[in-house]
Design a protein around this motif. Structure first.
Motif, PDB file in Angstrom:
ATOM      1  N   TYR A  23      68.619  -4.100 -31.247  1.00 12.57           N
ATOM      2  CA  TYR A  23      67.482  -4.559 -30.519  1.00 12.57           C
ATOM      3  C   TYR A  23      66.698  -5.728 -31.059  1.00 12.57           C
ATOM      4  N   VAL A  24      67.125  -6.114 -32.439  1.00 11.14           N
ATOM      5  CA  VAL A  24      66.346  -7.116 -33.025  1.00 11.14           C
ATOM      6  C   VAL A  24      67.196  -8.458 -32.477  1.00 11.14           C
ATOM      7  N   ALA A  25      68.531  -8.151 -32.571  1.00 13.08           N
ATOM      8  CA  ALA A  25      69.341  -9.127 -31.990  1.00 13.08           C
ATOM      9  C   ALA A  25      69.029  -9.630 -30.369  1.00 13.08           C
ATOM     10  N   LEU A  26      68.654  -8.789 -29.740  1.00 11.62           N
ATOM     11  CA  LEU A  26      68.304  -9.225 -28.359  1.00 11.62           C
ATOM     12  C   LEU A  26      67.098  -9.292 -27.930  1.00 11.62           C
ATOM     13  N   ASP A  27      66.173  -9.363 -29.165  1.00 11.95           N
ATOM     14  CA  ASP A  27      64.718  -9.805 -29.337  1.00 11.95           C
ATOM     15  C   ASP A  27      64.083  -8.845 -28.288  1.00 11.95           C
ATOM     16  N   TRP A  86      54.005  -0.064 -36.889  1.00 16.04           N
ATOM     17  CA  TRP A  86      53.868  -1.538 -36.942  1.00 16.04           C
ATOM     18  C   TRP A  86      54.606  -2.313 -35.983  1.00 16.04           C
ATOM     19  N   SER A  87      55.978  -1.849 -35.662  1.00 18.05           N
ATOM     20  CA  SER A  87      56.697  -2.481 -34.729  1.00 18.05           C
ATOM     21  C   SER A  87      55.744  -2.406 -33.200  1.00 18.05           C
ATOM     22  N   LEU A  88      55.118  -1.313 -32.897  1.00 21.51           N
ATOM     23  CA  LEU A  88      54.478  -1.235 -31.717  1.00 21.51           C
ATOM     24  C   LEU A  88      53.160  -2.019 -31.690  1.00 21.51           C
ATOM     25  N   ALA A  89      52.604  -2.271 -32.722  1.00 19.49           N
ATOM     26  CA  ALA A  89      51.278  -2.919 -32.884  1.00 19.49           C
ATOM     27  C   ALA A  89      51.526  -4.424 -32.917  1.00 19.49           C
ATOM     28  N   GLU A  90      52.438  -4.924 -33.446  1.00 13.39           N
ATOM     29  CA  GLU A  90      52.976  -6.392 -33.451  1.00 13.39           C
ATOM     30  C   GLU A  90      53.469  -6.927 -32.489  1.00 13.39           C
ATOM     31  N   ARG A  91      54.700  -6.255 -31.822  1.00 12.79           N
ATOM     32  CA  ARG A  91      55.410  -6.769 -30.771  1.00 12.79           C
ATOM     33  C   ARG A  91      56.214  -7.901 -30.964  1.00 12.79           C
ATOM     34  N   SER A  92      56.784  -8.067 -32.101  1.00 13.22           N
ATOM     35  CA  SER A  92      57.617  -9.171 -32.316  1.00 13.22           C
ATOM     36  C   SER A  92      58.902  -8.846 -32.838  1.00 13.22           C
ATOM     37  N   ARG A  93      59.821  -9.892 -33.028  1.00  9.28           N
ATOM     38  CA  ARG A  93      61.049  -9.504 -33.402  1.00  9.28           C
ATOM     39  C   ARG A  93      61.012  -9.236 -34.929  1.00  9.28           C
ATOM     40  N   GLY A  94      60.224  -9.828 -35.566  1.00  8.51           N
ATOM     41  CA  GLY A  94      59.924  -9.424 -36.927  1.00  8.51           C
ATOM     42  C   GLY A  94      59.517  -8.125 -37.232  1.00  8.51           C
ATOM     43  N   ALA A  95      58.785  -7.610 -36.522  1.00 10.37           N
ATOM     44  CA  ALA A  95      58.005  -6.229 -36.416  1.00 10.37           C
ATOM     45  C   ALA A  95      59.145  -5.179 -35.961  1.00 10.37           C
ATOM     46  N   THR A  96      59.953  -5.552 -35.216  1.00 12.63           N
ATOM     47  CA  THR A  96      61.155  -4.636 -34.817  1.00 12.63           C
ATOM     48  C   THR A  96      62.064  -4.487 -36.179  1.00 12.63           C
ATOM     49  N   ALA A  97      62.281  -5.729 -36.665  1.00  7.64           N
ATOM     50  CA  ALA A  97      63.152  -5.779 -38.111  1.00  7.64           C
ATOM     51  C   ALA A  97      62.497  -5.001 -39.105  1.00  7.64           C
ATOM     52  N   VAL A  98      61.335  -4.876 -39.194  1.00  3.65           N
ATOM     53  CA  VAL A  98      60.594  -3.700 -39.832  1.00  3.65           C
ATOM     54  C   VAL A  98      61.026  -2.430 -39.759  1.00  3.65           C
ATOM     55  N   LEU A  99      61.177  -2.055 -38.391  1.00  6.25           N
ATOM     56  CA  LEU A  99      61.740  -0.655 -38.027  1.00  6.25           C
ATOM     57  C   LEU A  99      63.053  -0.305 -38.696  1.00  6.25           C
ATOM     58  N   MET A 100      63.863  -1.451 -38.576  1.00  6.32           N
ATOM     59  CA  MET A 100      65.254  -1.418 -39.100  1.00  6.32           C
ATOM     60  C   MET A 100      65.256  -1.303 -40.410  1.00  6.32           C
TER      61      MET A 100
END
Length: 119
Positions: A23-27, A86-100
């Motif tokens: 998901y992070v790689a595909l943004d 966090w990842s749903l509140a921010e909606r950015s690649r970095g926030a998805t990386a936090v989920l990782m």
């Protein structure tokens, strides 16, 4: 801890982390499928906590090891929900990386639970 449950949870956590890495790689931002996968990991963690609570009565765990064991299990229950929020509140690649990172931390928690549990 008897049985394959900790190993299944460890594999599920690492697989979740790998999926989030894609998901992070595909943004891409997290979707319902990823939320469902996280829910499966959460349910497995909750089952592990209940199994540990039932099995701890017959084991020789000193006070410090007992607190450590259940501290890790409770931490495992809150890692993914916090990462998802966090990842749903921010909606950015970095926030998805936090989920990782939360998924990786979940796997670490399972390894530590397996180390703390008396063999």
């Amino acid at each position: 801890m008897d049985g394959p449950l900790p190993l299944v949870l460890l594999v599920a956590s690492l697989l979740f982390t790998a999926v989030v890495l894609v998901y992070v790689a595909l943004d891409r931002t997290p979707d319902w499928g990823l939320l469902g996968f996280a829910a499966v990991v959460e349910v497995l963690t909750l089952v592990l906590l209940v199994v540990a609570a039932v099995q701890v009565g017959g084991e020789d765990l000193s006070g410090g090891r007992l607190v450590t064991l259940f501290g890790y299990l409770v931490a495992g229950l809150v890692l993914l929900p916090i990462g998802f929020a966090w990842s749903l509140a921010e909606r950015s690649r970095g926030a998805t990386a936090v989920l990782m990172i939360a998924g990786l931390a979940q796997a670490f928690v399972v390894v530590r639970v397996m180390q703390v549990w008396p063999s």
